[in-house]
Design an enzyme around this catalytic site. Structure first.
Site, short mmCIF file in Angstrom:
data_model
loop_
_atom_site.label_atom_id
_atom_site.label_comp_id
_atom_site.label_asym_id
_atom_site.label_seq_id
_atom_site.Cartn_x
_atom_site.Cartn_y
_atom_site.Cartn_z
N HIS A 79 0.05 -14.18 0.61
CA HIS A 79 -1.23 -13.83 0.33
C HIS A 79 -1.73 -14.95 -0.60
O HIS A 79 -1.10 -15.48 -1.51
CB HIS A 79 -1.27 -12.58 -0.23
N GLU A 132 -7.35 -14.39 6.11
CA GLU A 132 -8.07 -13.81 5.24
C GLU A 132 -8.86 -15.30 4.54
O GLU A 132 -8.06 -15.98 3.48
CB GLU A 132 -7.09 -13.25 4.29
P1 13P Z 1 -10.40 -7.17 0.02
O1 13P Z 1 -10.44 -6.06 1.30
O2 13P Z 1 -10.55 -6.10 -1.43
O3 13P Z 1 -11.29 -8.17 0.10
O4 13P Z 1 -8.99 -7.49 0.22
C1 13P Z 1 -8.59 -8.25 1.10
C2 13P Z 1 -7.17 -8.52 0.85
O5 13P Z 1 -6.81 -9.46 0.41
C3 13P Z 1 -6.16 -7.88 1.78
O6 13P Z 1 -4.73 -8.43 1.62
#
Ligand code: 13P
Length: 246
Positions: free
Chosen positions: A95, A164
């Site tokens: 992450h 992400e």
């Molecule tokens: P948000 O949905 O709060 O933007 O976070 C995404 C995330 O980091 C999930 O791992």
């Protein structure tokens, strides 16, 4: 099969199990669609939640792990072995929060290796930051993140990749469908090359909510969503799924 994964981050105490109870009740009733729900609470809740939701429709995962397999003298660290023993079945690795705190490719590779060895499924996160997006080097960055960590010897059936973009996490910003489609397809073709035409599921994460899911759902190449903020509310999380299949 689609995935809806709730990453609670640093949120949740024992009574937060109510959120999962509601999500489980919803999923138990909704038999019409084929999807999987995973919630990753903080480490402190994994053991009790894994027990509580053992035979339910919600799987429990961890948000991270240390890069050593079992036991060591690293204060504050939690190993893949300890996570496995606490009853979780998934682990998020890579992450951007943890990359920012020092997780490099070498450590991430070790984490994946130990998790997979212990038969934990890995949700491997990749994503470019704002600067890299502006410089238009997104594919270069993602290609490197995939190549440097995913080994050919890893079982692609045990891996889920989550795209992400760092600039979209917690900001309310979501990539345009056209761009997102290109990026997901780029990730999938890179994975197919690596795994001899086998392709792990590729999810999108970053500011997903019950409204923008109505646009995101048009991209059938996305195999699911990694949801942060909106997963702290059972209503928002359930609405995301409802709106996806509406
Ligand atoms: P948000 O949905 O709060 O933007 O976070 C995404 C995330 O980091 C999930 O791992």
């Amino acid at each position: 099969m689609k995935f809806f994964i709730g990453n609670w981050k640093m949120f949740g105490i024992l009574s937060s199990k109510k959120i999962i109870e509601k999500i489980n009740k919803f999923k138990t009733k909704d038999r019409s669609n084929n999807y999987k729900i995973i919630i990753t609470p903080p480490y402190t809740l994994i053991e009790s939640f894994a027990k509580k939701f053992k035979n339910s429709n919600v799987a429990i995962g961890a948000q991270n792990c240390f890069f050593k397999e079992k036991f060591s003298s690293n204060t504050g660290a939690i190993s893949p072995f300890m996570i496995k023993k606490s009853g979780a079945s998934y682990v998020i690795v890579g992450h951007s929060d943890n990359r920012a705190e020092g997780d490099n490719d070498e450590k991430l590779k070790l984490k994946l290796n130990f998790c997979l060895k212990l038969n934990l499924r890995v949700i491997f996160c990749i994503g470019e930051n704002k600067k890299e997006k502006q410089k238009k080097i997104t594919f270069k960055v993602l290609g490197k993140q995939l190549r440097n960590v995913l080994s050919k010897k890893f079982d692609p059936n045990k891996i889920i990749v989550a795209y992400e973009p760092v600039w979209s996490i917690g900001t309310g910003l979501v990539p345009k469908n056209k761009d997102l489609s290109k990026t997901i397809n780029f990730i999938k073709s890179s994975l197919r090359k690596l795994y001899n035409y086998k392709c792990p599921p590729v999810l999108y994460g970053g500011s997903v909510d019950e409204k923008n899911i109505n646009q995101l759902k048009n991209l059938k190449e996305i195999d699911g969503f990694l949801i942060g903020g909106a997963s702290k509310s059972s209503k928002k999380f359930i609405d995301i799924i409802k709106n996806y299949y509406r």
